[in-house]
Design a protein around this motif. Structure first.
Motif, PDB file in Angstrom:
ATOM      1  N   TYR A  20       0.820  -1.211   0.000  1.00 22.19           N
ATOM      2  CA  TYR A  20       0.000   0.000   0.000  1.00 22.19           C
ATOM      3  C   TYR A  20       0.857   1.265   0.000  1.00 22.19           C
ATOM      4  N   ILE A  21       2.045   1.218   0.565  1.00 27.05           N
ATOM      5  CA  ILE A  21       2.952   2.372   0.469  1.00 27.05           C
ATOM      6  C   ILE A  21       3.328   2.612  -0.983  1.00 27.05           C
ATOM      7  N   TYR A  22       3.734   1.542  -1.680  1.00 22.39           N
ATOM      8  CA  TYR A  22       4.095   1.671  -3.093  1.00 22.39           C
ATOM      9  C   TYR A  22       2.893   2.081  -3.936  1.00 22.39           C
ATOM     10  N   LEU A  23       1.718   1.488  -3.656  1.00 23.37           N
ATOM     11  CA  LEU A  23       0.514   1.797  -4.431  1.00 23.37           C
ATOM     12  C   LEU A  23       0.185   3.281  -4.354  1.00 23.37           C
ATOM     13  N   HIS A  24       0.225   3.848  -3.145  1.00 26.12           N
ATOM     14  CA  HIS A  24      -0.139   5.251  -2.989  1.00 26.12           C
ATOM     15  C   HIS A  24       0.943   6.182  -3.539  1.00 26.12           C
ATOM     16  N   ALA A  25       2.199   5.790  -3.390  1.00 25.87           N
ATOM     17  CA  ALA A  25       3.279   6.612  -3.938  1.00 25.87           C
ATOM     18  C   ALA A  25       3.207   6.646  -5.463  1.00 25.87           C
ATOM     19  N   LEU A  26       3.038   5.474  -6.076  1.00 23.28           N
ATOM     20  CA  LEU A  26       2.937   5.417  -7.536  1.00 23.28           C
ATOM     21  C   LEU A  26       1.619   6.025  -8.014  1.00 23.28           C
ATOM     22  N   GLY A  27       0.568   5.932  -7.182  1.00 19.96           N
ATOM     23  CA  GLY A  27      -0.698   6.567  -7.521  1.00 19.96           C
ATOM     24  C   GLY A  27      -0.572   8.082  -7.585  1.00 19.96           C
ATOM     25  N   LEU A  28       0.233   8.653  -6.689  1.00 20.19           N
ATOM     26  CA  LEU A  28       0.468  10.103  -6.736  1.00 20.19           C
ATOM     27  C   LEU A  28       1.170  10.507  -8.024  1.00 20.19           C
ATOM     28  N   TRP A  29       2.103   9.681  -8.469  1.00 22.30           N
ATOM     29  CA  TRP A  29       2.765   9.957  -9.745  1.00 22.30           C
ATOM     30  C   TRP A  29       1.756   9.835 -10.890  1.00 22.30           C
ATOM     31  N   GLY A  30       0.846   8.868 -10.764  1.00 25.77           N
ATOM     32  CA  GLY A  30      -0.212   8.726 -11.752  1.00 25.77           C
ATOM     33  C   GLY A  30      -1.116   9.946 -11.795  1.00 25.77           C
ATOM     34  N   LEU A  31      -1.362  10.558 -10.637  1.00 30.17           N
ATOM     35  CA  LEU A  31      -2.170  11.781 -10.575  1.00 30.17           C
ATOM     36  C   LEU A  31      -1.476  12.920 -11.303  1.00 30.17           C
ATOM     37  N   TRP A  32      -0.167  13.033 -11.122  1.00 21.60           N
ATOM     38  CA  TRP A  32       0.611  14.071 -11.816  1.00 21.60           C
ATOM     39  C   TRP A  32       0.518  13.867 -13.333  1.00 21.60           C
ATOM     40  N   LEU A  33       0.658  12.617 -13.777  1.00 20.85           N
ATOM     41  CA  LEU A  33       0.552  12.314 -15.205  1.00 20.85           C
ATOM     42  C   LEU A  33      -0.857  12.615 -15.730  1.00 20.85           C
ATOM     43  N   LEU A  34      -1.876  12.323 -14.912  1.00 25.48           N
ATOM     44  CA  LEU A  34      -3.262  12.576 -15.304  1.00 25.48           C
ATOM     45  C   LEU A  34      -3.493  14.062 -15.551  1.00 25.48           C
ATOM     46  N   ILE A  35      -2.908  14.897 -14.698  1.00 24.66           N
ATOM     47  CA  ILE A  35      -3.132  16.342 -14.788  1.00 24.66           C
ATOM     48  C   ILE A  35      -2.312  16.987 -15.896  1.00 24.66           C
ATOM     49  N   PHE A  36      -1.054  16.563 -16.057  1.00 27.83           N
ATOM     50  CA  PHE A  36      -0.140  17.303 -16.920  1.00 27.83           C
ATOM     51  C   PHE A  36       0.212  16.615 -18.241  1.00 27.83           C
ATOM     52  N   GLU A  37       0.018  15.312 -18.358  1.00 29.14           N
ATOM     53  CA  GLU A  37       0.495  14.637 -19.571  1.00 29.14           C
ATOM     54  C   GLU A  37      -0.563  13.819 -20.305  1.00 29.14           C
ATOM     55  N   ALA A  38      -1.546  13.303 -19.608  1.00 26.01           N
ATOM     56  CA  ALA A  38      -2.493  12.377 -20.226  1.00 26.01           C
ATOM     57  C   ALA A  38      -3.397  13.083 -21.233  1.00 26.01           C
ATOM     58  N   LYS A  39      -3.875  12.325 -22.215  1.00 27.69           N
ATOM     59  CA  LYS A  39      -4.837  12.842 -23.175  1.00 27.69           C
ATOM     60  C   LYS A  39      -6.208  12.953 -22.521  1.00 27.69           C
ATOM     61  N   TRP A  40      -7.045  13.839 -23.076  1.00 26.79           N
ATOM     62  CA  TRP A  40      -8.360  14.067 -22.481  1.00 26.79           C
ATOM     63  C   TRP A  40      -9.215  12.811 -22.469  1.00 26.79           C
ATOM     64  N   LEU A  41      -9.111  12.004 -23.504  1.00 23.97           N
ATOM     65  CA  LEU A  41      -9.871  10.755 -23.534  1.00 23.97           C
ATOM     66  C   LEU A  41      -9.452   9.834 -22.388  1.00 23.97           C
ATOM     67  N   THR A  42      -8.175   9.862 -22.045  1.00 20.60           N
ATOM     68  CA  THR A  42      -7.688   9.049 -20.934  1.00 20.60           C
ATOM     69  C   THR A  42      -8.240   9.560 -19.611  1.00 20.60           C
ATOM     70  N   VAL A  43      -8.299  10.876 -19.461  1.00 20.87           N
ATOM     71  CA  VAL A  43      -8.854  11.473 -18.239  1.00 20.87           C
ATOM     72  C   VAL A  43     -10.317  11.061 -18.083  1.00 20.87           C
ATOM     73  N   ILE A  44     -11.091  11.173 -19.176  1.00 16.77           N
ATOM     74  CA  ILE A  44     -12.513  10.811 -19.128  1.00 16.77           C
ATOM     75  C   ILE A  44     -12.678   9.319 -18.861  1.00 16.77           C
ATOM     76  N   PHE A  45     -11.887   8.502 -19.544  1.00 21.27           N
ATOM     77  CA  PHE A  45     -11.967   7.050 -19.375  1.00 21.27           C
ATOM     78  C   PHE A  45     -11.616   6.655 -17.940  1.00 21.27           C
ATOM     79  N   ALA A  46     -10.593   7.276 -17.377  1.00 27.14           N
ATOM     80  CA  ALA A  46     -10.196   6.971 -15.994  1.00 27.14           C
ATOM     81  C   ALA A  46     -11.307   7.341 -15.021  1.00 27.14           C
ATOM     82  N   ALA A  47     -11.966   8.474 -15.252  1.00 27.89           N
ATOM     83  CA  ALA A  47     -13.065   8.899 -14.382  1.00 27.89           C
ATOM     84  C   ALA A  47     -14.227   7.921 -14.461  1.00 27.89           C
TER      85      ALA A  47
END
Length: 322
Positions: A20-47
């Protein structure tokens, strides 16, 4: 609430802690990618995927299977089983068993999410510790016959480690890469680590939400604290522990409103959900009067309220069919 038992030692399960430490740490990096790098379709699909998984926990494992708040048609039960698989929080049977133990032995040492030990214990530590050594004995006190008879629950439990990696992990991660050219790294971190970090916390919050949204006994409303600007506290979470089968009780401090409750009402209108159980104000007043004046046990009074709710739900169901 059952009689308490002597406290039994639970120890940290360190592989789970590290996961769970690794999951949340890597999840935070995933959040950064979601905000700054991911395509809009990926953002919608993830939601959409995360919301669907959340419904599998709230309207599936919690309200349908744990508390039998309503009856679902077989297509809806199949959808909720698959949605719960998307959440990656283990199989439905084990989730329901742990939650029913939580309710039956609420605020005792047998309760795996004992609220008397504080939010961190209920929300985090209880989920990364070994089971109570006395748990096997108390599991026999939990009636799971209704869940045992559900074919979709059995199917998921029997083949969980085949269904979850394929349907819950590989397909959601592969879709953005295959269909709109998202990068593999973005898809893994967003649809994998970030999604699971979010759904895991949703699952944990169902057992700890009372400590965030519930008022303490005797506390005025609204409470004199700064959290009033972030969350709306009330006594409704406490109500859920008295009448857990009321479909209107939101998981996160609301009653008769919220996304999950609204979707459930829509499903009822569409005819794929029926028999929604709820208590009227009159039923509650009568139950309290019987307990206070007649000396009847509150448990018996609430049992009568459930019977009344089931009868009313059946009437609505028959009226809808005709």
């Amino acid at each position: 609430m059952q009689e308490d038992a002597p406290p039994s030692k639970r120890e940290m399960h360190w592989p789970t802690v590290l996961w769970y430490i690794y999951l949340h740490a890597l999840g935070l990096w995933g959040l950064w990618l979601l905000i700054f790098e991911a395509k809009w379709l990926t953002v919608i699909f993830a939601a959409v995927i995360t919301l669907t998984a959340t419904l599998g926990i709230t309207l599936g494992a919690h309200r349908l299977w744990a508390h039998s708040s309503y009856t679902a048609s077989w297509p809806l039960r199949l959808f909720l089983m698959l949605a719960h698989t998307l959440a990656g929080v283990g199989n439905i049977y084990d989730w329901v068993l742990a939650h029913r133990i939580h309710h039956k032995f609420y605020k005792t040492n047998i309760d795996p999410y004992n609220h008397d030990k504080g939010f961190l214990y209920s929300h985090v530590f209880s989920n990364v510790m070994t089971s109570n050594p006395e748990m096997e004995k108390h599991v026999r006190d939990i009636d799971m016959r209704d869940v045992d008879l559900d074919g979709f629950v059995y199917l998921q439990r029997r083949f969980y480690w085949i269904i979850m990696p394929i349907f819950g992990l590989l397909l959601p991660i592969n879709a953005p890469v295959e269909y709109w050219g998202e990068s593999v790294m973005n898809s893994i971190f967003i649809l994998g680590f970030l999604r699971f970090a979010l759904t895991v916390n949703v699952s944990w919050l169902i057992n700890s939400a009372n400590l965030i949204w519930g008022l303490k006994p005797g506390q005025k409303y609204p409470p004199d604290e700064n959290s009033i600007f972030l969350v709306r506290k009330s006594y409704w979470p406490h109500y859920h522990y008295m009448l857990p089968w009321d479909y209107k009780s939101g998981e996160f401090g609301t009653y008769d409103r919220g996304c999950s409750t609204t979707i459930l009402v829509i499903w009822e209108t569409l005819g794929i959900a029926s028999g929604l159980k709820t208590a009227t104000s009159e039923d509650i007043r009568n139950a309290l009067a019987r307990a206070a004046i007649g000396g009847v046990k509150m448990e018996d009074c609430l049992r009568d309220v459930l019977k009344s709710a089931e009868e009313e739900a059946l009437k609505k169901q028959l009226a809808f069919k005709h």
